[in-house]
Design a protein around this motif. Structure first.
Motif, PDB file in Angstrom:
ATOM      1  N   ASP A 356       6.120  15.404   0.843  1.00 12.28           N
ATOM      2  CA  ASP A 356       5.525  14.013   0.912  1.00 12.28           C
ATOM      3  C   ASP A 356       6.451  12.937   1.244  1.00 12.28           C
ATOM      4  O   ASP A 356       6.276  11.986   1.682  1.00 12.28           O
ATOM      5  CB  ASP A 356       4.356  13.797  -0.105  1.00 12.28           C
ATOM      6  N   ASN A 357       7.533  12.997   0.120  1.00 14.79           N
ATOM      7  CA  ASN A 357       8.823  11.995   0.150  1.00 14.79           C
ATOM      8  C   ASN A 357       9.440  12.139   1.327  1.00 14.79           C
ATOM      9  O   ASN A 357       9.669  10.966   2.049  1.00 14.79           O
ATOM     10  CB  ASN A 357       9.623  12.666  -1.040  1.00 14.79           C
ATOM     11  N   LEU A 360       6.948  10.087   3.811  1.00 18.29           N
ATOM     12  CA  LEU A 360       6.746   8.726   3.573  1.00 18.29           C
ATOM     13  C   LEU A 360       8.242   8.048   3.588  1.00 18.29           C
ATOM     14  O   LEU A 360       8.066   6.937   4.286  1.00 18.29           O
ATOM     15  CB  LEU A 360       6.204   8.436   2.186  1.00 18.29           C
ATOM     16  N   TYR A 378      11.133   1.085   0.503  1.00 13.99           N
ATOM     17  CA  TYR A 378      10.301   2.260   0.474  1.00 13.99           C
ATOM     18  C   TYR A 378       9.556   2.264  -0.930  1.00 13.99           C
ATOM     19  O   TYR A 378      10.260   2.609  -2.120  1.00 13.99           O
ATOM     20  CB  TYR A 378      11.406   3.472   0.504  1.00 13.99           C
ATOM     21  N   GLN A 381       4.746   5.411  -3.524  1.00 14.00           N
ATOM     22  CA  GLN A 381       4.909   6.713  -4.366  1.00 14.00           C
ATOM     23  C   GLN A 381       4.221   7.959  -3.881  1.00 14.00           C
ATOM     24  O   GLN A 381       3.265   8.194  -3.606  1.00 14.00           O
ATOM     25  CB  GLN A 381       4.334   6.659  -5.746  1.00 14.00           C
ATOM     26  N   SER A 382       5.503   8.880  -3.494  1.00 10.97           N
ATOM     27  CA  SER A 382       5.021  10.175  -3.163  1.00 10.97           C
ATOM     28  C   SER A 382       4.403  11.149  -3.817  1.00 10.97           C
ATOM     29  O   SER A 382       4.578  10.999  -5.057  1.00 10.97           O
ATOM     30  CB  SER A 382       6.273  10.689  -2.266  1.00 10.97           C
TER      31      SER A 382
END
Ligand code: FAD
Ligand code: NAD
Ligand code: NAD
Length: 518
Positions: A356-357, A360, A378, A381-382
């Motif tokens: 997910d990081n 995103l 950025y 929060q992933s």
């Protein structure tokens, strides 16, 4: 000497100013080049095209296929019922829907080879993917890069998303050609999968982290009918020992064992050798373990080879390339995904190795690349999640480190299991965190604040860690949340991240997580 330096600097400045403008319609110029055909590049590509719909994007990757999801390779792909599904690189997701691991979105990605690349006279709107090619050099001043065949390409903006390289263990060197492998790619999956299709194989998995634990469960499940035996070896007290508090790590181990895995915690390999067609491992205890194949899952190193050669700043402590909160390393150079050490405005500098990081972060990098005015930090929060057998599924946000103090809240009594700071942390000692938990005890009716001794965790007691929440604390702030068998609460967790932990308010804090509602 000074004059020479100055001259060099002038040259560099002139080149930097001239390069993108001069190159615009030139052959081999692309306004956007994304290095590494992985998750982060895929997300960046989509974001660039959203902001700049006529963008010409070239993605360069050194695997044989384009961007795909790695998560199913250690989970869902091993639970397929039909061979055909696996052959097509498809899997059933948690809702039972069949999906393919290759990432698809709105954009059409045109695969090209080196020959086709050479024929392109001027980059046109659209997304092109060059596979099987490695970027070997990056010249930041000239805004150019060199492929492994020597071809030079120029870029307007470049993204480095080169991911990570699995670590190996020196002690396993020479244990048998091809018998000791790491696991990261589709190719690695295919090899291991075809190996455990034969009966009676003995597989050893080294490592007790995310990959080792998921793979141990998945391979054991897959190989059950064929009498495949999986042994997992790692130095910690239990599975996910660097991530979960100690009692939960031990409980997790009991669940991994229930899946048929022979788990050897607190174990290190002292030596290895080839014995006939097998590998013989000798543990530090003297115990010998025989294997037909050994999978090494002992973490990754951020892949910074290219960045290092290009002179980008590296994070000596965390690994990865240092970027600012906007994911920019230098002017026109961005990074995203596993290889990125970024400034998280809530939690400080971090490097995150999760899917997910990459999505995103890749998006934010792409958005910033496509705009000279956006400068978006950025901040989102992933999350990450995992499954380990039928009784463990979790989602998490923030920093999950077993060295931190933790506060756990579980469905069943004892409701608040005490903090489990196994080691003293910067902000306090074990005693301090234990004292904080004692304070909880008196305050709330349901809170018994009893640390659950690992020995008390019995395999048959499935209810014990049925549904819960673990808060990770640092400098009195909540820096991580682990939602145990409790899905769909990631948004609530994001709201709490970074807040000061207050024992008085814990009941209200955890209310959205519905721990006590069944
Ligand atoms: P990658 O996906 O690794 O992509 C980088 C690509 O760049 C690679 O294809 C690499 O070959 C290529 N490359 C590198 N250097 C060059 C170069 N010089 N030239 C050309 N190409 C280059 N995370 C989760 O959150 N949840 C999970 O359940 C989960 N499961 C996982 C399971 C497995 C088996 C693995 C291996 C990882 C898992 N992860 C999971 C981690 C997640 O997959 C990674 O965090 C994510 O893939 C990172 O994306 P990335 O784009 O940074 O790197
Ligand atoms: P990891 O960092 O999660 O775990 C490393 C493990 O290596 C440690 O837990 C330890 O047990 C082991 N180890 C370290 N030194 C060792 C030694 N000398 N001998 C034996 N064991 C040793 O890394 P991983 O499990 O290898 O995973 C690889 C990558 O894939 C990571 O980036 C991980 O985040 C990612 N991944 C994530 C998920 C998920 O989020 N669900 C799933 C799979 C993989
Ligand atoms: P997706 O299309 O982004 O991902 C597809 C694949 O990537 C799946 O293999 C999935 O397992 C994996 N994946 C995606 N994001 C991940 C992450 N951050 N960490 C680990 N693996 C990840 O998304 P999807 O198929 O909709 O699945 C991911 C979501 O499903 C997650 O939010 C997860 O928490 C949720 N989930 C819910 C339940 C439940 O019982 N309600 C069970 C499992 C998963």
């Amino acid at each position: 000497v000074e004059e020479v330096v100055e001259e060099e600097e002038e040259k560099e400045t002139a080149a930097a100013a001239a390069a993108p403008v001069a190159a615009k319609h030139e052959k081999d110029y692309y306004p956007y080049i994304l290095i590494g055909a992985g998750t982060a590049s895929f997300a960046a590509m989509e974001a660039i095209r959203e902001k700049d719909p006529s963008a010409a994007i070239l993605i360069i990757g050194n695997e044989d296929i384009g961007p795909y999801m790695r998560p199913p390779l250690s989970k869902e792909m091993w639970f397929n019922k039909e061979d055909e599904t696996t052959k097509n690189l498809s899997f059933k997701d948690w809702q039972g829907k069949e999906r393919n691991i290759v990432l698809h979105g709105k954009e059409t990605i045109q695969s090209i080879d080196q020959e086709a690349l050479n024929k392109i006279e001027s980059a046109e709107s659209g997304v092109k993917l060059l596979t099987g090619a490695t970027v070997e050099d990056l010249n930041i001043t000239e805004q150019s890069l060199t492929l492994n065949n020597g071809k030079v390409l120029k870029y307007g903006k470049v993204l480095l998303a080169t991911g990570g390289i699995p670590k190996t263990l020196p002690v396993l060197k020479g244990a048998g050609e091809g018998k000791v492998t790491t696991f990261r790619s589709v190719e690695d999956f295919k090899k291991l999968h075809s190996l455990v299709k034969s009966a009676d194989k003995k597989i050893v998995i080294v490592g007790g982290g995310f990959l080792g634990s998921e793979l141990a469960v998945a391979v054991s499940h897959f190989g059950k009918e064929k009498n495949v035996k999986v042994t997992q070896i790692f130095p910690e007290d239990g599975n996910m020992g660097l991530v979960f508090p100690s009692y939960l790590s031990k409980w997790t181990t009991s669940q991994v064992e229930q899946e048929g895995v022979s788990v050897k915690p607190n174990s290190r390999i002292a030596s290895s050798k080839a014995v006939g067609e097998q590998v013989e491992l000798t543990l530090e205890s003297g115990e010998k373990v025989l294997a037909d194949h050994v999978v090494v899952a002992v973490g990754i190193e951020a892949n910074v080879e290219l960045a290092k050669k290009a002179g980008l700043e590296l994070d000596e402590h965390r690994g990865g390339v240092v970027v600012n909160a906007e994911l920019q390393a230098r002017r026109n150079v961005y990074c995203a995904g596993d290889m990125t050490s970024f400034h998280d405005v809530t939690l400080g500098r971090r490097r995150v190795e999760h899917y997910d990081n990459a999505i995103l972060g890749g998006r934010v990098a792409g958005q910033n690349m496509a705009s000279d005015t956006l400068h978006k930090p950025y901040k989102h929060q992933s999350m990450f999640w995992s499954d380990l057998g039928p009784h463990i599924g979790y989602e998490a946000v923030g920093i999950l480190d077993s060295k931190l103090s933790t506060v756990s809240i579980w469905t069943k009594k004892p409701t608040v299991a005490a903090a489990d700071a196994a080691a003293a942390t910067e902000e306090g000692t074990k005693e301090e965190s234990a004292a904080a938990d004692k304070k909880d005890e008196g305050k709330r009716e349901r809170a018994t604040a009893t640390p659950l001794p690992a020995e008390a965790v019995k395999v048959e007691d499935k209810e014990k860690y049925n549904k819960g929440l673990v808060l990770y604390l640092k400098d009195k702030k909540i820096v991580g949340l682990l939602m145990w068998n409790n899905f769909g609460k990631v948004e609530d967790a994001r709201k709490i991240l970074g807040q000061v932990y207050d024992t008085e308010k814990v009941e209200a804090l955890v209310k959205p997580f519905g721990i006590h509602e069944e």
